[in-house]
Design a protein around this motif. Structure first.
Motif, PDB file in Angstrom:
ATOM      1  N   LEU A   1      43.241  35.812  40.381  1.00  0.00           N
ATOM      2  CA  LEU A   1      43.240  34.456  40.932  1.00  0.00           C
ATOM      3  C   LEU A   1      42.797  33.391  39.930  1.00  0.00           C
ATOM      4  O   LEU A   1      43.350  32.273  39.947  1.00  0.00           O
ATOM      5  CB  LEU A   1      42.392  34.407  42.207  1.00  0.00           C
ATOM      6  CG  LEU A   1      42.852  35.362  43.335  1.00  0.00           C
ATOM      7  CD1 LEU A   1      42.013  35.147  44.584  1.00  0.00           C
ATOM      8  CD2 LEU A   1      44.335  35.191  43.653  1.00  0.00           C
ATOM      9  N   PRO A   2      41.851  33.665  39.032  1.00  0.00           N
ATOM     10  CA  PRO A   2      41.534  32.651  38.012  1.00  0.00           C
ATOM     11  C   PRO A   2      42.738  32.318  37.129  1.00  0.00           C
ATOM     12  O   PRO A   2      42.963  31.155  36.777  1.00  0.00           O
ATOM     13  CB  PRO A   2      40.404  33.299  37.205  1.00  0.00           C
ATOM     14  CG  PRO A   2      39.767  34.251  38.159  1.00  0.00           C
ATOM     15  CD  PRO A   2      40.898  34.793  38.987  1.00  0.00           C
ATOM     16  N   LEU A   3      43.533  33.328  36.773  1.00  0.00           N
ATOM     17  CA  LEU A   3      44.740  33.082  35.983  1.00  0.00           C
ATOM     18  C   LEU A   3      45.735  32.255  36.783  1.00  0.00           C
ATOM     19  O   LEU A   3      46.331  31.307  36.262  1.00  0.00           O
ATOM     20  CB  LEU A   3      45.364  34.411  35.555  1.00  0.00           C
ATOM     21  CG  LEU A   3      46.732  34.331  34.866  1.00  0.00           C
ATOM     22  CD1 LEU A   3      46.648  33.520  33.573  1.00  0.00           C
ATOM     23  CD2 LEU A   3      47.284  35.726  34.588  1.00  0.00           C
ATOM     24  N   LEU A   4      45.941  32.606  38.047  1.00  0.00           N
ATOM     25  CA  LEU A   4      46.880  31.866  38.893  1.00  0.00           C
ATOM     26  C   LEU A   4      46.476  30.407  39.014  1.00  0.00           C
ATOM     27  O   LEU A   4      47.324  29.506  38.952  1.00  0.00           O
ATOM     28  CB  LEU A   4      46.970  32.501  40.285  1.00  0.00           C
ATOM     29  CG  LEU A   4      48.066  33.554  40.474  1.00  0.00           C
ATOM     30  CD1 LEU A   4      47.931  34.701  39.488  1.00  0.00           C
ATOM     31  CD2 LEU A   4      48.046  34.089  41.909  1.00  0.00           C
ATOM     32  N   ALA A   5      45.181  30.155  39.175  1.00  0.00           N
ATOM     33  CA  ALA A   5      44.705  28.780  39.281  1.00  0.00           C
ATOM     34  C   ALA A   5      44.970  28.007  37.996  1.00  0.00           C
ATOM     35  O   ALA A   5      45.417  26.847  38.023  1.00  0.00           O
ATOM     36  CB  ALA A   5      43.220  28.769  39.616  1.00  0.00           C
TER      37      ALA A   5
END
Length: 344
Positions: free
Chosen positions: A134-138
Motif C-alpha cells: 500500500l505505501p507503493l500504491l499511494a
C-alpha cells in the motif's frame, strides 16, 4: 477497441538494444491478406523498473542462483544484470513514443519513482505481487498517472484495499484479471472472473493479463468484454531468461493482434438480419419453387408438380399458395424455377 499491451518486462535481458528490437516487434504492421486489411498493431509496450535495495532481503540477494536462466551466481547478482537505470528507461520510452506506442512502466518500489525526474509514463502498472504494498500504491497514485493493477495474487479484500488507497488520489484505474502461474494451466485461468469484475467494479476498465501458452485465452477474454489485454512478448522464445519461453514470439504477436482486431470487427450489433453482402449468395444458393416435371401451358399446377431448386429468386415454399392452383401461361420445362410471369 481493445487496448493491447506488449509486456517486455525484463525480456530485454539488460540490453537497451534488445528492448528496442522488441518495440519494433510490437509496432510491426498487422495485415490480413485475404481481405487486404491493414489492422492496428499493439497499443503499448511495458517495462519493469526495480530498486533491489527496497525489494529483496540480504538473504535473498545472497542466495545462490544456479538456474539455466541465471545471469549471476546469486539471485541479487542475477537481478542486477537485468536492471536498466533511469536514463536507459528514458531512452526506451522515447523510442517507443517515436514509434507511436504508449509506454507503460511497472514500478516495484517507491525508489523507482525517480524516473519521473526524466519522464512520465502513459500508465503505471502495479504487479500482482505488489497489490498489498500500500505505501507503493499511494506513492504511485500521488503522481496522478493512470494506474493498471493486476489481481494475480489478490483476493477481493486485498483488491478493495488497493482501490481504497489509490482512489484517495484519483480514480483513473484499470483492473486486469490475472493468474500468477507461469505458465498458467488452462483449468486455473477462470476467465469468468472477468464477468465478476465487470459486475462488481463497473466504475473501472476491466481487462486480462495473460500467462497462458498460445493466443486462445486472450481472444476469449476479448470476446467476454475485456477492454485491455496484456501479454509477454519477445523477439526469440529460445533466448535465455525465465519469461522468454512463455512469451509470444514474432509470429505469435502477429497472430494474436491480428485475431483480436478481426474479432473486434466481428461483434456487430445485437439483432438478427441479412447483411447486404449476403444478397448475392442468397439468390444463388437459396431454394425456390420449381417444376418436378414438364408442366404444359394451360395446366393447373398441383403440389405434386413442384419441389425446391436453386436459385433463390423465385417463390419460397411458404408462398406455395401463390403457385398451387394457378394456370401455367407457358410450357414450364422439368426442373425449372417457376416465376410470376409463368403463371396466371
Amino acid at each position: 477497441m481493445t487496448y493491447i499491451i506488449g509486456e517486455i518486462g525484463q525480456n530485454h535481458n539488460g540490453s537497451v538494444d534488445l528492448a528496442k528490437l522488441t518495440i519494433d516487434l510490437a509496432c510491426r504492421p498487422i495485415e490480413e491478406d485475404l481481405f487486404q486489411m491493414e489492422l492496428k498493431p499493439m497499443d503499448a509496450v511495458k517495462l519493469t523498473k526495480r530498486d533491489l535495495s527496497q525489494e529483496l532481503s540480504k538473504t535473498q540477494m545472497d542466495a545462490p542462483y544456479t538456474s539455466q536462466h541465471s545471469f549471476g551466481t546469486t539471485y541479487g547478482a542475477h537481478r542486477e544484470v537485468l536492471e536498466l537505470n533511469d536514463e536507459e528507461h528514458f531512452e526506451i520510452y522515447k523510442y517507443a513514443k517515436n514509434k507511436g506506442l504508449d509506454f507503460v512502466e511497472t514500478l516495484c518500489a517507491v525508489g523507482c519513482l525517480s524516473i519521473f525526474k526524466l519522464f512520465s509514463p502513459d500508465f503505471l502498472k502495479v504487479a500482482s505481487r505488489d497489490l498489498t504494498n500500500l505505501p507503493l500504491l499511494a506513492a504511485m497514485a500521488e503522481t496522478k498517472v493512470p494506474i493498471i493493477i493486476s489481481t494475480g495474487m489478490a483476493d477481493k479484500a486485498q483488491l478493495d484495499d488497493a482501490l481504497d488507497t489509490i482512489t484517495k488520489y484519483h480514480s483513473n484505474i484499470s483492473i486486469l484479471h490475472c493468474v500468477s502461474q507461469y505458465p498458467t494451466r488452462p483449468e486455473n485461468v477462470n476467465l469468468n472472473t472477468i464477468k465478476y469484475l465487470q459486475k462488481h467494479y463497473s466504475d473501472y476498465k476491466i481487462g486480462y493479463s495473460d500467462h497462458t501458452i498460445g493466443i486462445s485465452t486472450p481472444l476469449a477474454a476479448v470476446a467476454m468484454g475485456a477492454e485491455i489485454i496484456e501479454k509477454h512478448i519477445t523477439i526469440d522464445r529460445r533466448m535465455k531468461g525465465t519469461d522468454q519461453a512463455g512469451s509470444l514470439g514474432p509470429d505469435g504477436v502477429n497472430r494474436m493482434v491480428r485475431d483480436i482486431r478481426l474479432l473486434e470487427k466481428s461483434f456487430g450489433v445485437e439483432d438478427i438480419f441479412m447483411e447486404p453482402s449476403v444478397v448475392q449468395a442468397k439468390h444463388k444458393l437459396e431454394r425456390s419453387i420449381a417444376s418436378n416435371k414438364l408442366i404444359t401451358k394451360g395446366s393447373v399446377i398441383s403440389e405434386n408438380d413442384i419441389h425446391l431448386l436453386s436459385p433463390g429468386d423465385g417463390f419460397k415454399w411458404s408462398q406455395q399458395g401463390l403457385v398451387i392452383g394457378k394456370t401455367a401461361l407457358v410450357d414450364i420445362n422439368e426442373n425449372e424455377v417457376i416465376y410470376q410471369q409463368d403463371i396466371s
